[in-house]
Structure formats: C-alpha cells, structure tokens
Design a protein around this motif. Sequence first.
Motif, PDB file in Angstrom:
ATOM      1  N   GLY A 172       0.783  -1.231   0.000  1.00  0.00           N
ATOM      2  CA  GLY A 172       0.000   0.000   0.000  1.00  0.00           C
ATOM      3  C   GLY A 172       0.817   1.284   0.000  1.00  0.00           C
ATOM      4  N   CYS A 173       2.102   1.199   0.308  1.00  0.00           N
ATOM      5  CA  CYS A 173       2.980   2.391   0.336  1.00  0.00           C
ATOM      6  C   CYS A 173       4.390   1.967   0.747  1.00  0.00           C
ATOM      7  CB  CYS A 173       2.458   3.443   1.317  1.00  0.00           C
ATOM      8  SG  CYS A 173       2.197   2.836   2.989  1.00  0.00           S
ATOM      9  N   GLY A 174       5.306   2.917   0.682  1.00  0.00           N
ATOM     10  CA  GLY A 174       6.671   2.635   1.134  1.00  0.00           C
ATOM     11  C   GLY A 174       6.697   2.252   2.601  1.00  0.00           C
ATOM     12  N   SER A 175       5.884   2.910   3.399  1.00  0.00           N
ATOM     13  CA  SER A 175       5.834   2.599   4.831  1.00  0.00           C
ATOM     14  C   SER A 175       5.399   1.158   5.063  1.00  0.00           C
ATOM     15  CB  SER A 175       4.862   3.541   5.547  1.00  0.00           C
ATOM     16  OG  SER A 175       5.281   4.870   5.421  1.00  0.00           O
ATOM     17  N   GLU A 176       4.401   0.699   4.282  1.00  0.00           N
ATOM     18  CA  GLU A 176       3.969  -0.688   4.455  1.00  0.00           C
ATOM     19  C   GLU A 176       5.083  -1.654   4.064  1.00  0.00           C
ATOM     20  OE1 GLU A 176       0.163  -1.969   2.693  1.00  0.00           O
ATOM     21  OE2 GLU A 176       0.975  -4.008   2.675  1.00  0.00           O
ATOM     22  N   SER A 177       5.815  -1.337   3.003  1.00  0.00           N
ATOM     23  CA  SER A 177       6.932  -2.203   2.592  1.00  0.00           C
ATOM     24  C   SER A 177       7.955  -2.313   3.720  1.00  0.00           C
ATOM     25  CB  SER A 177       7.604  -1.649   1.333  1.00  0.00           C
ATOM     26  OG  SER A 177       6.693  -1.613   0.258  1.00  0.00           O
ATOM     27  N   ASP A 178       8.270  -1.168   4.338  1.00  0.00           N
ATOM     28  CA  ASP A 178       9.227  -1.167   5.450  1.00  0.00           C
ATOM     29  C   ASP A 178       8.692  -1.970   6.646  1.00  0.00           C
ATOM     30  OD1 ASP A 178      11.232   0.305   4.226  1.00  0.00           O
ATOM     31  OD2 ASP A 178      10.567   2.233   5.014  1.00  0.00           O
ATOM     32  N   ASN A 179       7.427  -1.744   6.977  1.00  0.00           N
ATOM     33  CA  ASN A 179       6.811  -2.495   8.087  1.00  0.00           C
ATOM     34  C   ASN A 179       6.836  -3.990   7.823  1.00  0.00           C
ATOM     35  OD1 ASN A 179       4.845  -0.995  10.358  1.00  0.00           O
ATOM     36  ND2 ASN A 179       5.519   0.304   8.690  1.00  0.00           N
TER      37      ASN A 179
ATOM     38  N   GLU B   5      17.172   6.242  10.183  1.00  0.00           N
ATOM     39  CA  GLU B   5      16.164   5.639   9.305  1.00  0.00           C
ATOM     40  C   GLU B   5      14.875   6.464   9.316  1.00  0.00           C
ATOM     41  OE1 GLU B   5      16.798   2.628   7.527  1.00  0.00           O
ATOM     42  OE2 GLU B   5      18.806   3.060   8.257  1.00  0.00           O
ATOM     43  N   HIS B   6      14.063   6.241   8.295  1.00  0.00           N
ATOM     44  CA  HIS B   6      12.699   6.785   8.256  1.00  0.00           C
ATOM     45  C   HIS B   6      11.907   6.164   9.409  1.00  0.00           C
ATOM     46  CE1 HIS B   6       8.575   7.344   6.703  1.00  0.00           C
ATOM     47  NE2 HIS B   6       9.082   8.355   6.020  1.00  0.00           N
ATOM     48  N   HIS B   7      10.895   6.881   9.896  1.00  0.00           N
ATOM     49  CA  HIS B   7      10.123   6.355  11.028  1.00  0.00           C
ATOM     50  C   HIS B   7       9.397   5.049  10.715  1.00  0.00           C
ATOM     51  CE1 HIS B   7      10.790  10.252  13.146  1.00  0.00           C
ATOM     52  NE2 HIS B   7      10.942   9.377  14.120  1.00  0.00           N
TER      53      HIS B   7
ATOM     54  N   ILE C 191      19.443  -1.062   6.773  1.00  0.00           N
ATOM     55  CA  ILE C 191      20.097   0.245   6.638  1.00  0.00           C
ATOM     56  C   ILE C 191      19.578   0.906   5.363  1.00  0.00           C
ATOM     57  CG2 ILE C 191      22.293   1.484   6.352  1.00  0.00           C
ATOM     58  CD1 ILE C 191      22.208   0.092   9.043  1.00  0.00           C
ATOM     59  N   MET C 192      19.116   2.155   5.479  1.00  0.00           N
ATOM     60  CA  MET C 192      18.555   2.829   4.308  1.00  0.00           C
ATOM     61  C   MET C 192      19.636   3.098   3.260  1.00  0.00           C
ATOM     62  SD  MET C 192      17.881   6.529   6.128  1.00  0.00           S
ATOM     63  CE  MET C 192      16.350   6.775   5.271  1.00  0.00           C
ATOM     64  N   PHE C 193      19.259   3.017   1.989  1.00  0.00           N
ATOM     65  CA  PHE C 193      20.214   3.242   0.899  1.00  0.00           C
ATOM     66  C   PHE C 193      20.624   4.709   0.899  1.00  0.00           C
ATOM     67  CE2 PHE C 193      21.356   0.803  -3.077  1.00  0.00           C
ATOM     68  CZ  PHE C 193      22.302   1.692  -3.522  1.00  0.00           C
TER      69      PHE C 193
ATOM     70  N   CYS D  80      14.825   1.792   0.084  1.00  0.00           N
ATOM     71  CA  CYS D  80      15.299   2.465  -1.137  1.00  0.00           C
ATOM     72  C   CYS D  80      14.314   3.495  -1.645  1.00  0.00           C
ATOM     73  CB  CYS D  80      15.547   1.439  -2.232  1.00  0.00           C
ATOM     74  SG  CYS D  80      17.034   0.518  -1.968  1.00  0.00           S
ATOM     75  N   VAL D  81      13.396   3.921  -0.786  1.00  0.00           N
ATOM     76  CA  VAL D  81      12.355   4.840  -1.243  1.00  0.00           C
ATOM     77  C   VAL D  81      12.958   6.100  -1.858  1.00  0.00           C
ATOM     78  CG1 VAL D  81      10.406   6.258  -0.510  1.00  0.00           C
ATOM     79  CG2 VAL D  81      10.608   3.914   0.331  1.00  0.00           C
ATOM     80  N   GLN D  82      14.035   6.629  -1.262  1.00  0.00           N
ATOM     81  CA  GLN D  82      14.677   7.819  -1.825  1.00  0.00           C
ATOM     82  C   GLN D  82      15.701   7.481  -2.904  1.00  0.00           C
ATOM     83  OE1 GLN D  82      14.082  11.075  -1.302  1.00  0.00           O
ATOM     84  NE2 GLN D  82      12.461  10.678   0.186  1.00  0.00           N
ATOM     85  N   ALA D  83      16.358   6.360  -2.765  1.00  0.00           N
ATOM     86  CA  ALA D  83      17.433   6.020  -3.701  1.00  0.00           C
ATOM     87  C   ALA D  83      16.891   5.602  -5.070  1.00  0.00           C
ATOM     88  CB  ALA D  83      18.287   4.896  -3.120  1.00  0.00           C
TER      89      ALA D  83
ATOM     90  N   ILE E 154      10.267   0.235  -1.995  1.00  0.00           N
ATOM     91  CA  ILE E 154      10.076   1.292  -3.002  1.00  0.00           C
ATOM     92  C   ILE E 154       8.705   1.938  -2.759  1.00  0.00           C
ATOM     93  CG2 ILE E 154       9.867   1.781  -5.477  1.00  0.00           C
ATOM     94  CD1 ILE E 154      11.390  -0.649  -6.139  1.00  0.00           C
ATOM     95  N   SER E 155       8.571   3.208  -3.127  1.00  0.00           N
ATOM     96  CA  SER E 155       7.273   3.874  -3.062  1.00  0.00           C
ATOM     97  C   SER E 155       6.981   4.553  -4.389  1.00  0.00           C
ATOM     98  CB  SER E 155       7.281   4.912  -1.942  1.00  0.00           C
ATOM     99  OG  SER E 155       6.086   5.653  -1.976  1.00  0.00           O
ATOM    100  N   GLY E 156       5.713   4.505  -4.828  1.00  0.00           N
ATOM    101  CA  GLY E 156       5.338   5.085  -6.125  1.00  0.00           C
ATOM    102  C   GLY E 156       5.482   6.600  -6.177  1.00  0.00           C
ATOM    103  N   HIS E 157       5.008   7.281  -5.128  1.00  0.00           N
ATOM    104  CA  HIS E 157       4.881   8.746  -5.224  1.00  0.00           C
ATOM    105  C   HIS E 157       6.196   9.501  -5.086  1.00  0.00           C
ATOM    106  CE1 HIS E 157       4.960  10.172  -0.904  1.00  0.00           C
ATOM    107  NE2 HIS E 157       4.768   8.876  -0.695  1.00  0.00           N
ATOM    108  N   LYS E 158       7.303   8.805  -4.808  1.00  0.00           N
ATOM    109  CA  LYS E 158       8.592   9.483  -4.749  1.00  0.00           C
ATOM    110  C   LYS E 158       9.300   9.444  -6.108  1.00  0.00           C
ATOM    111  CE  LYS E 158       8.241  10.094  -0.215  1.00  0.00           C
ATOM    112  NZ  LYS E 158       9.071   9.576   0.858  1.00  0.00           N
TER     113      LYS E 158
HETATM  114  C1  PLP Z   1       8.677   8.659   1.857  1.00  0.00           C
HETATM  115  C2  PLP Z   1       9.539   7.643   2.512  1.00  0.00           C
HETATM  116  C3  PLP Z   1       9.000   6.471   3.066  1.00  0.00           C
HETATM  117  C4  PLP Z   1       7.520   6.231   3.144  1.00  0.00           C
HETATM  118  O1  PLP Z   1       6.906   6.030   1.893  1.00  0.00           O
HETATM  119  P1  PLP Z   1       5.328   6.248   1.766  1.00  0.00           P
HETATM  120  O2  PLP Z   1       4.969   5.683   0.443  1.00  0.00           O
HETATM  121  O3  PLP Z   1       5.096   7.732   1.855  1.00  0.00           O
HETATM  122  O4  PLP Z   1       4.697   5.500   2.898  1.00  0.00           O
HETATM  123  C5  PLP Z   1       9.861   5.556   3.617  1.00  0.00           C
HETATM  124  N1  PLP Z   1      11.188   5.746   3.612  1.00  0.00           N
HETATM  125  C6  PLP Z   1      11.756   6.848   3.094  1.00  0.00           C
HETATM  126  C7  PLP Z   1      13.242   6.988   3.087  1.00  0.00           C
HETATM  127  C8  PLP Z   1      10.950   7.837   2.529  1.00  0.00           C
HETATM  128  O5  PLP Z   1      11.510   8.936   2.020  1.00  0.00           O
END
Ligand code: PLP
Length: 381
Positions: free
Chosen positions: A69-76, A99-101, A146-148, A177-180, A198-202
Amino acid sequence: MDVKYFDNAATTRVKQEVLKEMIPYFEIEYGNPSAMYSIGRNSKRAIEEARKNVAELINANSNEIIFTGCGSESDNMAIKGIAMANRDKGNHIITSKIEHHAILDSCKSMEKEGFRVTYLNVDENGMIDLEELENAISSDTILISIMFANNEIGTIQPIEKIAKIAKNHNIIFHTDCVQACGNVLIDVKCMGIDSLSISGHKIYGPKGIGALYLKKGIKINKLIDGGHQEKNRRAGTENVAGIVGIGKACKIAKNNFNYHCDYLKKLKDYFINEVESKIPDVKLNGERNNRLPGNVNFSFKGVDGQTLLFKLDQIGICASAGSACNTGSQEPSHVLVAIGLEPELAYSSLRVTFGENNTMEDVDYLIENLEKIVKDLRKEA
Ligand SMILES: *Cc1c(COP(=O)(O)O)cnc(C)c1O
C-alpha cells in the motif's frame, strides 16, 4: 500564484505518461484481477507487466516483487514480517539512528515483541561506521536494515559493503530504497540485497502504492490477512491503477536514469555553489559529494527554519524543514540530532529537493529570494 515546488523528497508530481496509463484501469479495465472473465484477466496481465517493470529497475526477478500500500507498508512488512518469520534463528535486529520512522517505529514494535534492536550511530555527515556494524553483530542477529539514501540529508550508505558483511554472517539484509530508487543505480543481484522497499509517489508515480522486493527463499510473515493475492503474501484486492502507475514510473526511471541524475545534479550543484557564495554563515548538512542528486540541506545560522519556510511559502516556494514527517513537531529532526548538529542549527535547517519539473530559472528565483529573506530575518533577530 505560480507555485515553485522544491520538495520532491516529500512527494513528486505524477508524470503525464504515468497518469495516462492508469486511467483505463478505473474506467474500462476495472475487473477484479482474481476473476476469470476477460476484464479480470486484463487487470491481472497489467499487474504482471508492472511487476516486470519494477523488477527490471532493480535487476530482480518478477516473482520477487510484492505490491504493497505504500513505502511505509513495505518497510513495516520487511522488519516485522522477516523478524517474526525468522525468530527461531535469533531475536536481534540492527538498524541505524537516521532511518525513516517506518523503519524506526517498526523496530520499536519488535522490541515490544521481545526483540533486541541496535540503532547504529552515524558520523557528522550521516555515514554509518562499518566497524561499529561488525561489532554489533552477534550470534542471534537475524536482520540488518540500513537505508540506501537518507530522505533528509541525502547521504548514500556503502550498501554493497553492508550487504557483504550481512552475507558473511548469514544475516538477512533489508534496505529502504524509497529515496534512492530512480536516483541511484540499484542492482539487487550485484549488490547482494535481500529485501528492499520502493514507493510510487517518490518517483513521479501515484501515492498509495509501494513495492517490496524479497529475494527468493527468504521467509516472511504477512501483515494483511485475507485473500490469496500476491502469492498469499499480501491480502486485499490489488490497487490495479496504482500498480500500473508504479510500474510505468519504474520503466521511465530506468530509461531516463542518466538524464534524470545529471539534470538534478546540475541544479543541486549550482544551488549549493550559489548559496555558499552569496549567503554567509551557512552549513551544508550531509556528505558534500556522496549524496542524492537532487538533495540539499542547509542550516542558516541565526534563522528560524519555520519562519523561513513561512516566508518562502508566502511567495509560492515549497520547501521543507528537515523531514516532512516532522512538520508540526517540536522536536528537532532525529537525523540532524544524530549527525551531532546543535539544536540551534537543527532548527535553522532548510531542505530543498529538486525534481525533473524544476528549471534553472526556478533555481535562480529560489536563490534570489532565499538570499533576501535570510538577510531580513537575520536583521530582525
Ligand atoms: C517517503 C519515505 C517512506 C515512506 O513512503 P510512503 O509511500 O510515503 O509511505 C519511507 N522511507 C523513506 C526513506 C521515505 O523517504
């Protein structure tokens, strides 16, 4: 008022080509991908095409991509799902303080479940210390995350070396890798990455869609129970249009990679040079060279970051103080604290993140106004 948008690390504008591919899946091809009839099969086919596009961006196999559903869900899912499924091997997780929250708070949840978590320090530029990582590993370590690249200060970690250390100790390695993604070359096979978010909206795709790469053979628990979608790893009728969108965004990111990185780097380097030559008492946060192509984070000594943002907003400039997720909170950004910035400098920080929609003229407009506003605010102080 014409908005000048410099907050591309918070989210990006959906590309026209992406939106165009998504729309039919709302209006025409709206069938449930689990259905047997043709409009269902068409949705299913579109999902598999998107899965291939996501996989190709990071050199994974299609069957190693799970849509979320989002990058946060992938991380969780990575932290909680991998920890719980591999609990028989140990109960120790290693991550970093920056790291991201979505990662940090998932790790906190795992501590409540009885896991032990080590949060690695970073140096003044936001780099982790590989020796500290080695020393943190024990016989019960099962997961390193560890975040990329960091979302606030853009610092890029030595991912291949971290992956090698993890592999030598038979530990699963996840990376946010959401930012990378789309901004740094990612090859999960060459780099030895086991799991990746990965997240779509980034990446100029839609919000509300993410993907998790999980190397074949790695055990993971589900977060969402229900139907058998995503090979029984993530229940819920697929967000078909969103999936088509992230797939198209990944395809463009792959084809456009060199142009994208060169263009953003040009804007970033120009901006950094101009700010440092025109505005006194500024500090660049994060690594000067080893950083995301579009990321800039400056502290302006003696200037309140919130007031600066407000003044910029009044003339249509969108930027961010530290991380967008921290807006409204009184605590200084955990990332800026971790790199050892004194609170005063942390509160005076401004993050500017460039995107493909920005022009050189936009950057000049930003510099011109930033110079004036910072001067005025310092005079008032
Ligand atoms: C934006 C971001 C997320 C979360 O992604 P969402 O799709 O907004 O939930 C996670 N990690 C990093 C590093 C981000 O920049």
